[in-house]
Design a protein around this motif. Structure first.
Motif, PDB file in Angstrom:
ATOM      1  N   ALA A 270      -7.008 -66.574 -30.367  1.00  0.00           N
ATOM      2  CA  ALA A 270      -6.385 -66.136 -29.117  1.00  0.00           C
ATOM      3  C   ALA A 270      -5.653 -64.830 -29.342  1.00  0.00           C
ATOM      4  N   MET A 271      -5.543 -64.055 -28.273  1.00  0.00           N
ATOM      5  CA  MET A 271      -4.772 -62.819 -28.307  1.00  0.00           C
ATOM      6  C   MET A 271      -4.056 -62.700 -26.977  1.00  0.00           C
ATOM      7  N   TYR A 272      -2.732 -62.631 -27.037  1.00  0.00           N
ATOM      8  CA  TYR A 272      -1.921 -62.565 -25.829  1.00  0.00           C
ATOM      9  C   TYR A 272      -0.998 -61.364 -25.865  1.00  0.00           C
ATOM     10  N   TRP A 273      -0.865 -60.682 -24.737  1.00  0.00           N
ATOM     11  CA  TRP A 273       0.125 -59.628 -24.547  1.00  0.00           C
ATOM     12  C   TRP A 273       1.376 -60.299 -24.036  1.00  0.00           C
ATOM     13  N   ALA A 274       2.542 -59.761 -24.398  1.00  0.00           N
ATOM     14  CA  ALA A 274       3.785 -60.462 -24.091  1.00  0.00           C
ATOM     15  C   ALA A 274       4.898 -59.485 -23.730  1.00  0.00           C
ATOM     16  N   PHE A 275       5.904 -60.012 -23.052  1.00  0.00           N
ATOM     17  CA  PHE A 275       7.159 -59.310 -22.836  1.00  0.00           C
ATOM     18  C   PHE A 275       8.093 -59.716 -23.968  1.00  0.00           C
ATOM     19  N   GLY A 276       9.081 -58.899 -24.273  1.00  0.00           N
ATOM     20  CA  GLY A 276      10.086 -59.302 -25.248  1.00  0.00           C
ATOM     21  C   GLY A 276      10.012 -58.505 -26.528  1.00  0.00           C
ATOM     22  N   GLU A 277      10.483 -59.133 -27.604  1.00  0.00           N
ATOM     23  CA  GLU A 277      10.584 -58.457 -28.892  1.00  0.00           C
ATOM     24  C   GLU A 277       9.221 -58.035 -29.435  1.00  0.00           C
ATOM     25  N   ASP A 278       8.213 -58.866 -29.236  1.00  0.00           N
ATOM     26  CA  ASP A 278       6.858 -58.558 -29.694  1.00  0.00           C
ATOM     27  C   ASP A 278       5.977 -58.267 -28.483  1.00  0.00           C
ATOM     28  N   ASP A 279       4.990 -57.397 -28.686  1.00  0.00           N
ATOM     29  CA  ASP A 279       4.111 -56.992 -27.592  1.00  0.00           C
ATOM     30  C   ASP A 279       2.797 -57.760 -27.554  1.00  0.00           C
ATOM     31  N   VAL A 280       2.350 -58.217 -28.713  1.00  0.00           N
ATOM     32  CA  VAL A 280       1.070 -58.910 -28.818  1.00  0.00           C
ATOM     33  C   VAL A 280       1.199 -60.043 -29.829  1.00  0.00           C
ATOM     34  N   TYR A 281       0.547 -61.162 -29.520  1.00  0.00           N
ATOM     35  CA  TYR A 281       0.433 -62.287 -30.451  1.00  0.00           C
ATOM     36  C   TYR A 281      -1.049 -62.569 -30.647  1.00  0.00           C
ATOM     37  N   VAL A 282      -1.466 -62.635 -31.913  1.00  0.00           N
ATOM     38  CA  VAL A 282      -2.854 -62.942 -32.239  1.00  0.00           C
ATOM     39  C   VAL A 282      -2.856 -64.144 -33.165  1.00  0.00           C
ATOM     40  N   THR A 283      -3.612 -65.168 -32.818  1.00  0.00           N
ATOM     41  CA  THR A 283      -3.846 -66.270 -33.751  1.00  0.00           C
ATOM     42  C   THR A 283      -5.281 -66.133 -34.238  1.00  0.00           C
ATOM     43  N   ALA A 284      -5.434 -66.248 -35.550  1.00  0.00           N
ATOM     44  CA  ALA A 284      -6.750 -66.042 -36.152  1.00  0.00           C
ATOM     45  C   ALA A 284      -6.930 -66.932 -37.363  1.00  0.00           C
ATOM     46  N   GLU A 285      -8.188 -67.286 -37.598  1.00  0.00           N
ATOM     47  CA  GLU A 285      -8.573 -67.940 -38.842  1.00  0.00           C
ATOM     48  C   GLU A 285      -9.090 -66.850 -39.767  1.00  0.00           C
ATOM     49  N   LEU A 286      -8.636 -66.871 -41.009  1.00  0.00           N
ATOM     50  CA  LEU A 286      -9.085 -65.915 -42.022  1.00  0.00           C
ATOM     51  C   LEU A 286      -9.340 -66.655 -43.322  1.00  0.00           C
ATOM     52  N   PRO A 287     -10.164 -66.080 -44.201  1.00  0.00           N
ATOM     53  CA  PRO A 287     -10.482 -66.769 -45.448  1.00  0.00           C
ATOM     54  C   PRO A 287      -9.266 -67.109 -46.316  1.00  0.00           C
ATOM     55  N   GLY A 288      -8.190 -66.331 -46.236  1.00  0.00           N
ATOM     56  CA  GLY A 288      -7.023 -66.635 -47.058  1.00  0.00           C
ATOM     57  C   GLY A 288      -5.948 -65.583 -46.919  1.00  0.00           C
ATOM     58  N   ASN A 289      -4.914 -65.732 -47.746  1.00  0.00           N
ATOM     59  CA  ASN A 289      -3.752 -64.848 -47.676  1.00  0.00           C
ATOM     60  C   ASN A 289      -4.089 -63.388 -47.947  1.00  0.00           C
ATOM     61  N   THR A 290      -5.027 -63.126 -48.851  1.00  0.00           N
ATOM     62  CA  THR A 290      -5.336 -61.736 -49.152  1.00  0.00           C
ATOM     63  C   THR A 290      -5.982 -61.047 -47.956  1.00  0.00           C
ATOM     64  N   SER A 291      -6.820 -61.753 -47.214  1.00  0.00           N
ATOM     65  CA  SER A 291      -7.417 -61.185 -45.999  1.00  0.00           C
ATOM     66  C   SER A 291      -6.345 -60.934 -44.947  1.00  0.00           C
ATOM     67  N   ALA A 292      -5.420 -61.863 -44.797  1.00  0.00           N
ATOM     68  CA  ALA A 292      -4.325 -61.690 -43.828  1.00  0.00           C
ATOM     69  C   ALA A 292      -3.439 -60.516 -44.220  1.00  0.00           C
ATOM     70  N   ALA A 293      -3.154 -60.394 -45.513  1.00  0.00           N
ATOM     71  CA  ALA A 293      -2.329 -59.283 -45.987  1.00  0.00           C
ATOM     72  C   ALA A 293      -3.047 -57.954 -45.779  1.00  0.00           C
ATOM     73  N   ALA A 294      -4.332 -57.899 -46.087  1.00  0.00           N
ATOM     74  CA  ALA A 294      -5.104 -56.668 -45.897  1.00  0.00           C
ATOM     75  C   ALA A 294      -5.090 -56.246 -44.440  1.00  0.00           C
ATOM     76  N   LEU A 295      -5.300 -57.184 -43.547  1.00  0.00           N
ATOM     77  CA  LEU A 295      -5.293 -56.877 -42.121  1.00  0.00           C
ATOM     78  C   LEU A 295      -3.953 -56.287 -41.708  1.00  0.00           C
ATOM     79  N   GLY A 296      -2.871 -56.946 -42.069  1.00  0.00           N
ATOM     80  CA  GLY A 296      -1.542 -56.477 -41.692  1.00  0.00           C
ATOM     81  C   GLY A 296      -1.218 -55.110 -42.265  1.00  0.00           C
ATOM     82  N   MET A 297      -1.568 -54.890 -43.532  1.00  0.00           N
ATOM     83  CA  MET A 297      -1.265 -53.605 -44.171  1.00  0.00           C
ATOM     84  C   MET A 297      -2.046 -52.460 -43.553  1.00  0.00           C
ATOM     85  N   VAL A 298      -3.344 -52.658 -43.359  1.00  0.00           N
ATOM     86  CA  VAL A 298      -4.186 -51.584 -42.830  1.00  0.00           C
ATOM     87  C   VAL A 298      -3.791 -51.238 -41.397  1.00  0.00           C
TER      88      VAL A 298
END
Length: 106
Positions: free
Chosen positions: A43-71
């Protein structure tokens, strides 16, 4: 597959891009990016408040999640924070684990 919540804050440049491209186009970009890492956007939702977007995702593991966030954050249009999400079954497993701990002053 592990699940993650990405909390996204748009920078001024990110907001300019959103105003130019629209939310659907950005959702497609996120979907392709997560798919390319071997994951799936739930899911991907746009929001009011402190954060503008929330994304829930399945990923192979922590390194994939970290790579996504860093890039994504390094590109400058957004700042992200990542939360690892746990299922009820994973919490049950955690509850069964024994941890040797003494509280301060106890």
């Amino acid at each position: 597959m592990p699940k993650y919540l990405f909390k996204v804050k748009l920078t001024p440049d990110g907001l300019k891009g959103l105003l130019k491209e629209g939310g659907s186009a950005r959702r497609e970009v996120v979907g392709r990016m997560v798919d390319g890492l071997g994951g799936r956007v739930e899911a991907m939702y746009w929001a009011f408040g402190e954060d503008d977007v929330y994304v829930t995702a399945e990923l192979p593991g922590n390194t994939s999640a970290a790579a996504l966030g860093m890039v994504v954050s390094a590109a400058g249009g957004v700042r992200t924070s990542t939360v690892a999400l746990l299922s009820a079954e994973e919490i049950d497993e955690a509850v069964r684990q024994r941890v040797d701990y003494r509280a301060p002053g106890a």
